[in-house]
Design a protein around this motif. Structure first.
Motif, PDB file in Angstrom:
ATOM      1  N   LYS A  15     -10.799   4.255 -31.653  1.00  0.00           N
ATOM      2  CA  LYS A  15     -12.230   4.604 -31.806  1.00  0.00           C
ATOM      3  C   LYS A  15     -12.489   5.224 -33.177  1.00  0.00           C
ATOM      4  N   GLY A  16     -11.697   6.251 -33.502  1.00  0.00           N
ATOM      5  CA  GLY A  16     -11.899   6.956 -34.776  1.00  0.00           C
ATOM      6  C   GLY A  16     -11.669   6.039 -35.968  1.00  0.00           C
ATOM      7  N   GLY A  34     -14.358  14.917 -30.688  1.00  0.00           N
ATOM      8  CA  GLY A  34     -12.995  15.472 -30.769  1.00  0.00           C
ATOM      9  C   GLY A  34     -12.739  16.095 -32.144  1.00  0.00           C
ATOM     10  N   ASP A  35     -13.181  15.404 -33.203  1.00  0.00           N
ATOM     11  CA  ASP A  35     -12.990  15.951 -34.569  1.00  0.00           C
ATOM     12  C   ASP A  35     -13.755  17.267 -34.713  1.00  0.00           C
ATOM     13  N   ALA A  42      -9.781  24.988 -35.512  1.00  0.00           N
ATOM     14  CA  ALA A  42      -9.147  25.356 -36.793  1.00  0.00           C
ATOM     15  C   ALA A  42      -9.871  26.533 -37.440  1.00  0.00           C
ATOM     16  N   ASN A  43     -11.206  26.581 -37.256  1.00  0.00           N
ATOM     17  CA  ASN A  43     -11.995  27.665 -37.857  1.00  0.00           C
ATOM     18  C   ASN A  43     -12.077  28.901 -36.949  1.00  0.00           C
ATOM     19  N   ASP A  44     -11.437  28.810 -35.795  1.00  0.00           N
ATOM     20  CA  ASP A  44     -11.399  29.921 -34.848  1.00  0.00           C
ATOM     21  C   ASP A  44     -12.803  30.435 -34.494  1.00  0.00           C
ATOM     22  N   ASP A  86     -18.510   8.797 -31.343  1.00  0.00           N
ATOM     23  CA  ASP A  86     -17.100   8.532 -31.014  1.00  0.00           C
ATOM     24  C   ASP A  86     -16.616   9.695 -30.146  1.00  0.00           C
ATOM     25  N   GLY A  87     -16.464   9.429 -28.853  1.00  0.00           N
ATOM     26  CA  GLY A  87     -15.942  10.474 -27.956  1.00  0.00           C
ATOM     27  C   GLY A  87     -17.021  11.202 -27.172  1.00  0.00           C
TER      28      GLY A  87
END
Ligand code: AP5
Ligand code: MG
Length: 185
Positions: A15-16, A34-35, A42-44, A86-87
């Protein structure tokens, strides 16, 4: 040809990979739930801290969180003329929320990518070795496949009039040719 496209398919189907090529061709943003969630982790951020345990277990993040995240994204100006989703939506409740917000025109074409389960596991284990995504170990991959069958596959019926099935086996170029012809059909 509409430019509100949705990719549906099991984890690892491509998909991605295909969405990135399609957004270049169409000049619309790639909206990949998802991304976006991995970026939040990642950025908490607060969202990332809530989502991470579901993602690592291969479970869906609660609808409320994901729907709010995507609706915020689709309100941005660059999405006015279209997008490649996507997703998301990932289940019927999310699709109903999208229809409620943007109407029946929220999606023009649904591209359903298909490959065998064994090819999926092979692709994702290969990706795990390169990218180290934390949900790409074999038991979690198999659980994500199960969640796809129970939660996401029913979307194919929900969008039945808009669905184009695309064989996802072959080189990335070969699959992209089929994606583009699927949109024109
Ligand atoms: P998400 O990020 O959406 O992951 P996924 O659906 O499991 O799919 P992948 O990203 O793993 O695969 P893909 O189909 O994009 O394939 P790719 O192009 O990368 O979701 C992750 C998690 O976030 C979920 O489990 C959930 O927790 C949460 N989440 C996300 N959205 C949500 C939502 N709406 N609601 C609730 N929770 C949500 O390709 C895979 C590999 O194969 C790559 O290495 C690629 O290079 C390779 N490849 C691609 N095409 C080919 C080809 N033709 N031949 C050979 N190799 C290929
Ligand atoms: Mg992906």
């Amino acid at each position: 040809m509409g430019r509100r496209i949705l990719f549906i398919g099991p984890p690892g189907v491509g998909k991605g990979t295909q969405a990135k090529r399609l957004v270049d061709a169409l000049g619309v943003p790639h909206v990949a739930s998802g991304d976006m969630l991995r970026e939040a982790v990642a950025n908490d951020t607060e969202l990332g801290r809530e989502a991470v345990r579901y993602m690592e277990a291969g479970e869906l993040v609660p609808d409320k969180l994901v729907i709010a995240m995507i609706e915020r994204r689709l309100r941005k100006q660059d999405a006015y003329c279209g997008y490649v989703l996507d997703g998301f939506p990932r289940n019927v409740r999310q699709a109903e929320a999208l229809t409620e917000t943007l109407g029946d025109d929220a999606i023009d074409t649904v591209l359903v990518l298909e490959v065998t389960e064994e090819e999926i596991v092979e692709r994702l284990l290969k990706r795990a070795a390169i990218e180290g995504r934390s949900d790409d170990d074999e038991p979690t991959i198999r659980h994500r496949l199960e969640i796809f069958r129970t939660e996401t596959e029913p979307l194919i019926d929900y969008y039945t009039d808009k669905v184009q099935r695309v064989d996802g086996v072959g080189t990335i170029d070969q699959v992209f040719c089929r994606v583009v012809s699927g949109m024109i059909c």
